[in-house]
Design a protein around this motif. Structure first.
Motif, PDB file in Angstrom:
ATOM      1  N   TYR A 189       4.664  -4.194  15.402  1.00  0.00           N
ATOM      2  CA  TYR A 189       3.765  -5.447  15.118  1.00  0.00           C
ATOM      3  C   TYR A 189       2.854  -5.208  14.140  1.00  0.00           C
ATOM      4  O   TYR A 189       1.928  -5.744  13.676  1.00  0.00           O
ATOM      5  N   TYR A 190       2.538  -3.661  13.714  1.00  0.00           N
ATOM      6  CA  TYR A 190       1.317  -3.327  12.861  1.00  0.00           C
ATOM      7  C   TYR A 190       1.747  -2.920  11.595  1.00  0.00           C
ATOM      8  O   TYR A 190       1.198  -2.292  11.093  1.00  0.00           O
ATOM      9  N   MET A 191       3.150  -2.674  11.438  1.00  0.00           N
ATOM     10  CA  MET A 191       3.648  -1.875  10.383  1.00  0.00           C
ATOM     11  C   MET A 191       2.787  -2.691   9.023  1.00  0.00           C
ATOM     12  O   MET A 191       2.595  -1.930   8.226  1.00  0.00           O
ATOM     13  N   SER A 192       2.912  -4.159   8.836  1.00  0.00           N
ATOM     14  CA  SER A 192       2.225  -4.416   7.486  1.00  0.00           C
ATOM     15  C   SER A 192       0.808  -4.166   7.608  1.00  0.00           C
ATOM     16  O   SER A 192       0.171  -3.812   6.125  1.00  0.00           O
ATOM     17  N   SER A 193       0.283  -4.223   8.721  1.00  0.00           N
ATOM     18  CA  SER A 193      -1.305  -3.850   8.637  1.00  0.00           C
ATOM     19  C   SER A 193      -1.526  -2.289   8.336  1.00  0.00           C
ATOM     20  O   SER A 193      -2.390  -1.918   7.505  1.00  0.00           O
ATOM     21  N   MET A 194      -0.512  -1.480   8.838  1.00  0.00           N
ATOM     22  CA  MET A 194      -0.504  -0.146   8.509  1.00  0.00           C
ATOM     23  C   MET A 194      -0.144   0.367   7.117  1.00  0.00           C
ATOM     24  O   MET A 194      -0.810   0.983   6.477  1.00  0.00           O
ATOM     25  N   LEU A 195       0.540  -0.565   6.516  1.00  0.00           N
ATOM     26  CA  LEU A 195       0.888  -0.187   5.128  1.00  0.00           C
ATOM     27  C   LEU A 195      -0.194  -0.724   4.312  1.00  0.00           C
ATOM     28  O   LEU A 195      -0.879  -0.157   3.021  1.00  0.00           O
ATOM     29  N   ASN A 196      -0.911  -1.966   4.623  1.00  0.00           N
ATOM     30  CA  ASN A 196      -2.089  -2.274   4.061  1.00  0.00           C
ATOM     31  C   ASN A 196      -3.377  -1.289   4.166  1.00  0.00           C
ATOM     32  O   ASN A 196      -4.057  -1.080   3.321  1.00  0.00           O
ATOM     33  N   ILE A 197      -3.481  -0.844   5.290  1.00  0.00           N
ATOM     34  CA  ILE A 197      -4.785   0.118   5.744  1.00  0.00           C
ATOM     35  C   ILE A 197      -4.335   1.373   4.747  1.00  0.00           C
ATOM     36  O   ILE A 197      -5.210   2.134   4.188  1.00  0.00           O
ATOM     37  N   TYR A 198      -3.068   1.790   4.477  1.00  0.00           N
ATOM     38  CA  TYR A 198      -2.615   2.892   3.792  1.00  0.00           C
ATOM     39  C   TYR A 198      -3.032   2.835   2.423  1.00  0.00           C
ATOM     40  O   TYR A 198      -3.506   3.532   1.543  1.00  0.00           O
ATOM     41  N   PRO A 202      -3.472  -7.441  14.423  1.00  0.00           N
ATOM     42  CA  PRO A 202      -2.630  -7.360  13.145  1.00  0.00           C
ATOM     43  C   PRO A 202      -3.213  -8.137  11.938  1.00  0.00           C
ATOM     44  O   PRO A 202      -3.217  -7.418  10.820  1.00  0.00           O
ATOM     45  N   ALA A 203      -3.325  -9.150  12.087  1.00  0.00           N
ATOM     46  CA  ALA A 203      -3.948 -10.164  10.987  1.00  0.00           C
ATOM     47  C   ALA A 203      -5.407  -9.495  10.823  1.00  0.00           C
ATOM     48  O   ALA A 203      -5.601  -9.607   9.564  1.00  0.00           O
ATOM     49  N   LYS A 204      -5.987  -9.240  11.522  1.00  0.00           N
ATOM     50  CA  LYS A 204      -7.630  -8.733  11.339  1.00  0.00           C
ATOM     51  C   LYS A 204      -7.336  -7.387  10.370  1.00  0.00           C
ATOM     52  O   LYS A 204      -8.140  -7.307   9.541  1.00  0.00           O
ATOM     53  N   PHE A 205      -6.509  -6.597  10.908  1.00  0.00           N
ATOM     54  CA  PHE A 205      -6.587  -5.367  10.145  1.00  0.00           C
ATOM     55  C   PHE A 205      -5.859  -5.436   8.629  1.00  0.00           C
ATOM     56  O   PHE A 205      -6.404  -4.983   7.761  1.00  0.00           O
ATOM     57  N   TYR A 206      -5.089  -6.424   8.784  1.00  0.00           N
ATOM     58  CA  TYR A 206      -4.543  -6.479   7.511  1.00  0.00           C
ATOM     59  C   TYR A 206      -5.660  -7.083   6.494  1.00  0.00           C
ATOM     60  O   TYR A 206      -5.661  -6.940   5.412  1.00  0.00           O
ATOM     61  N   LYS A 207      -6.294  -8.190   7.014  1.00  0.00           N
ATOM     62  CA  LYS A 207      -7.167  -8.974   6.189  1.00  0.00           C
ATOM     63  C   LYS A 207      -8.562  -8.042   5.858  1.00  0.00           C
ATOM     64  O   LYS A 207      -8.915  -7.981   4.363  1.00  0.00           O
ATOM     65  N   ASP A 208      -8.989  -7.084   6.710  1.00  0.00           N
ATOM     66  CA  ASP A 208      -9.908  -6.287   6.340  1.00  0.00           C
ATOM     67  C   ASP A 208      -9.773  -5.289   5.538  1.00  0.00           C
ATOM     68  O   ASP A 208     -10.518  -5.050   4.563  1.00  0.00           O
ATOM     69  N   SER A 209      -8.526  -4.530   5.453  1.00  0.00           N
ATOM     70  CA  SER A 209      -8.030  -3.459   4.677  1.00  0.00           C
ATOM     71  C   SER A 209      -7.967  -4.281   3.267  1.00  0.00           C
ATOM     72  O   SER A 209      -8.134  -3.378   2.300  1.00  0.00           O
ATOM     73  N   LEU A 210      -7.381  -5.354   3.177  1.00  0.00           N
ATOM     74  CA  LEU A 210      -7.151  -5.986   2.014  1.00  0.00           C
ATOM     75  C   LEU A 210      -8.384  -6.261   1.351  1.00  0.00           C
ATOM     76  O   LEU A 210      -8.509  -6.087  -0.121  1.00  0.00           O
TER      77      LEU A 210
END
Length: 840
Positions: free
Chosen positions: A349-358, A305-313
């Motif tokens: 656990y991935y919702m914040s990451s999915m929002l950032n990806i979106y 989750p942290a990795k997806f969040y950071k990379d999409s940001l």
């Protein structure tokens, strides 16, 4: 007022630069403190006699950071305690009780717990997160062992939590089992039953290289107290040296992620203009690191989750600032079926990451199909989350997350005005939880820096004062030239100014806003004259006058339009001559000649009943939409500015042509019904006519598909220095702002033709200063009962909130309230006990 605001802003900017960007003490400036983890460090004794705490600073933090209502832990968007406040409050009470300090704090904490625990548990009993079901019963037992009786008020709800804890599968105890994302039970050693007492072997088996258990301060604190492991002590000492006054929920954290989050917050708050150099330093460092790293097709599941969040940001911020970064830097997962399935199984656990990806996929260029797939997948999960918000699946884990998702999914970024987005993040800046830790939320927030938040508010107010002054100028100008009293068509002076002011972050004293607004007003009046008022003879006379640039012989409305336009062109040319030393009068006139000519062609088509081909229509319609007439003259006053030869129709850049086409298509999608009634042609109608077997929905879909492609191309031209055009970036960004305005006006309906749809946004953008309210209505909804003695002096005011009784809603007007033990009824709505409302 403007001078005092300017001085205050300049002072705050210097302080923020010194406190944040110079020292960059990320843990103490931007990472939220965890009351739960800090309390566990405060419990550690300093020596075998156990008479003093090892980390006195943590104990002092507990003493000093109890909320006024008596709890420790998180608030939601409305300032109310979230469910994590229950274990956090118990842990803090236990820490204070252990060292016999803070008697008043303990009493207030117990009072809060006794008054609110049952209500909070009942509210969430069907969707208690897994981490809460593990930790909360353990904290209740620990409080009882300490001599604190906290179960009397909980009645039957506590048994539900204990039952859920017992139902957690024993197979989750394997720390190496990552089939699901859930952290293993061994990462909650302080919550394990006495029969599973942690020993030195278990600690060593799961100890990280830094001496921690899963980077969790609370787990490591318990492990150290249970085993005395030296590496755990060294980790805790290192943590407290870095965070002497309260610790985060995870340590160490990715400092590059924190820096990116700082840039993101500064951007959202509308403060980029003050920190351009500092932002560039951070992003250039991040970009260098991204160029070095390999595509991360394998990773520790705990970090996903942290990795997806950071990379999409990082992708969003880097692309927005013109860096050449591939979408594969974050959306490589779309072709990995195992990872897609893993994310869906553990979607909570991935919702914040999915929002950032979106959000990252907002910046999609032409041909980037992997971004389309990532957008589709993330949107699907976000929508499922919205529908499943009341199920027992632990998805409701981040305060007010659904409000954020609703904003993103309902209005796309390309249709939102930057200025109003800044206001949203000023007023809701504490809605920034990233994902859930063991007992609270990981937050990276500027809310911890009051100077930055004050700067954001002051800057917004300054812009409002500038906007008010400029709108008065534009309104006066429109009236003096007679444009606002034509007696026909649309009077859109305020709309035109608001659109340019809210869509871009132009410098405070920029003349661009005034040029754009005045040009748009003339275009609106002249377009309406051609569409609904002037006869074909009058329109030809006006067009002839424009082509000659000589108003002799004109009268009535045509004369007013010509004289206002001539005055505007002369004023723009005079300003440019003064600033740049060259005369662009004829260049400006040529743009207007082209525009008026296209209006006459369309009027002749309508008058003669001529139906053009789609190519012929679009060629003329791109010009008649007149966006280039607005954006090109204004671009002459940007820094760096538009080269004068780019004002010639034969020299329009691709981005200008894309803006012209996109704006026309947006207009046509929303106005085909009206234009059909008015006898005008439209690309949707032309496609339908050329495809007799098609339905109107098919023609709309066709035009939308063409629009999506042109919009993606325009976005790439606006953001990237790719050699395909030689316009300065400020000019390209003004093109993008102009597209956003049209997208806002025609996103889901024709707002430009409405007299009321934008009234609320205009008030919030120009007149009403930003606030950070804590609506009482949410307290009514939740029915949280506070002790009368604590709130007998509290009064609050709410303007236009929402209250609830069962499924029935009602609107509240202004009212004051005080605590009371009685229920009251008003308009068949019961106000819960402990609250009494006096309606004003």
């Amino acid at each position: 007022m403007m001078e005092s605001l300017t001085f205050s802003i300049e002072t705050l900017v210097e302080k923020v630069k010194e406190e944040i960007f110079t020292t960059f003490d990320v843990y103490n400036s931007f990472v939220s403190k965890s009351a739960y983890d800090t309390a566990w460090l405060a419990m550690i004794p300093d020596n075998p006699k156990k008479c003093d705490p090892m980390f006195k600073g943590c104990l002092e933090w507990v003493l000093e950071n109890q909320k006024e209502e008596g709890f420790w832990g998180e608030r939601d968007m409305n300032g109310l305690p979230t469910i994590d406040s229950l274990p956090s409050t118990l842990a803090c009470i236990v820490a204070l009780k252990k060292w016999n300090v803070g008697y008043t704090n303990v009493e207030k904490g117990l009072a809060f717990f006794q008054e609110n625990a049952e209500m909070l548990l009942r509210e969430k009993h069907q969707c208690l997160p897994r981490w809460f079901a593990i930790i909360f019963p353990a904290m209740v037992e620990l409080a009882q062992e300490t001599g604190l009786d906290v179960t009397d008020e909980l009645k039957g709800v506590l048994s539900d939590v204990f039952l859920k804890k017992q139902q957690i599968p024993e197979s989750e105890g394997d720390a190496n089992d990552h089939h699901e994302y859930y952290p293993p039970l061994v990462s909650f050693p302080e919550a394990l039953p006495s029969s599973c007492a942690i020993d030195r072997e278990i600690v060593l088996k799961n100890l990280s290289k830094d001496g921690s258990l899963f980077q969790s301060p609370s787990a490591t604190a318990y492990a150290f107290m249970a085993t005395g492991e030296r590496k755990c002590k060294e980790y805790l000492e290192s943590l407290v040296r870095r965070c002497p006054r309260g610790v985060p929920p995870m340590y160490p954290m990715d400092e590059e992620l924190i820096k990116l989050s700082v840039v993101n917050q500064v951007t959202r708050l509308g403060l980029v203009e003050y920190f351009n150099a500092e932002i560039e330093v951070i992003l250039s460092e991040v970009y260098r690191n991204y160029k070095k790293q390999q595509c991360p097709h394998t990773m520790d599941a705990n970090l996903e989750p942290a990795k997806f969040y950071k990379d999409s940001l990082a992708f969003r911020l880097l692309r927005m600032h013109g860096y050449n970064i591939t979408p594969w830097s974050f959306c490589w997962f779309v072709h990995d079926e195992d990872i897609l399935a893993h994310i869906e199984r553990n979607s909570g656990y991935y919702m914040s990451s999915m929002l950032n990806i979106y959000r990252a996929t907002d910046l999609m260029f032409s041909g980037e199909y992997e971004l389309k797939e990532a957008r589709s997948f993330s949107r699907k999960l976000l929508e499922q989350n919205m529908m499943r918000r009341n199920e027992e699946d632990g998805l409701i884990i981040i305060p007010n997350f659904h409000e954020l998702v609703e904003l993103e999914l309902s209005i796309p970024w390309i249709a939102r005005m930057d200025h109003l987005d800044h206001r949203f993040w000023i007023e809701a800046n504490h809605v920034d939880a990233l994902w859930v830790s063991k007992a609270c939320f990981y937050r990276l927030s500027c809310l911890h820096n009051d100077k930055l938040m004050k700067l954001a508010v002051e800057n917004y107010k300054l812009r409002q004062s500038i906007f008010q002054s400029e709108l008065e100028q534009v309104t006066r100008w429109s009236k003096e030239w007679g444009l606002s009293d034509m007696g026909f068509g649309r009077e859109k002076t305020t709309y035109c100014y608001f659109a340019v002011a809210a869509s871009s972050s132009l410098p405070r004293g920029s003349v661009v806003r005034l040029i754009v607004a005045k040009s748009a007003i003339i275009i609106t009046v002249a377009d309406d004259f051609f569409d609904m008022k002037g006869s074909l003879e009058e329109l030809r006379s006006l067009n002839d006058a424009i082509q000659r640039w000589d108003g002799k012989g004109l009268c009535g409305h045509g004369k007013i339009i010509f004289e206002a336009l001539d005055g505007l062109v002369s004023d723009i040319a005079k300003k440019y001559l003064h600033q740049q030393g060259s005369d662009v009068t004829e260049n400006l006139r040529d743009i207007w000649r082209e525009t008026f000519g296209s209006w006459l062609v369309e009027s002749a088509w309508r008058s003669n009943g001529y139906i053009p081909s789609m190519d012929e229509y679009l060629s003329t319609g791109m010009t008649s939409i007149a966006n280039h007439t607005i954006v090109l003259p204004a671009s002459c006053f940007l820094n760096p500015n538009l080269p004068p030869h780019k004002l010639k129709p034969s020299h329009y850049e691709p981005i200008t042509k894309l803006l012209m086409a996109s704006s026309r298509l947006l207009n046509d999608i929303q106005s085909y019904q009206k234009e059909q009634l008015d006898g005008k042609t439209n690309l949707v109608l032309l496609h339908l006519k050329g495809n007799p077997k098609a339905e109107i929905e098919d023609s709309i879909a066709y035009v939308k598909e063409v629009l999506d492609e042109k919009r993606a191309e325009l976005l790439e031209h606006a953001l990237m220095d790719n050699g395909s055009n030689d316009l300065p970036k400020p000019c390209r960004l003004l093109h993008l702002s102009c597209l956003k305005v049209f997208q806002m006006f025609f996103n889901s309906s024709n707002l430009f033709d409405s007299d009321t749809e934008l009234a609320h946004d205009i008030k919030r953008g120009i007149y009403i200063p930003p606030e950070n309210p804590i609506p009482i209505a949410r307290q009514i909804k939740r029915g949280i009962c506070m002790k009368e003695k604590k709130y007998s002096k509290v009064q609050a005011r709410l303007i236009g909130g929402v209250g609830y009784q069962g499924r029935r809603s009602f609107n509240l007007q202004n009212f004051a309230w005080t605590a009371t033990p009685r229920s009251v009824r008003r308009d068949n709505v019961i106000i819960p006990p402990k609250f009494k409302f006096r309606f004003l």
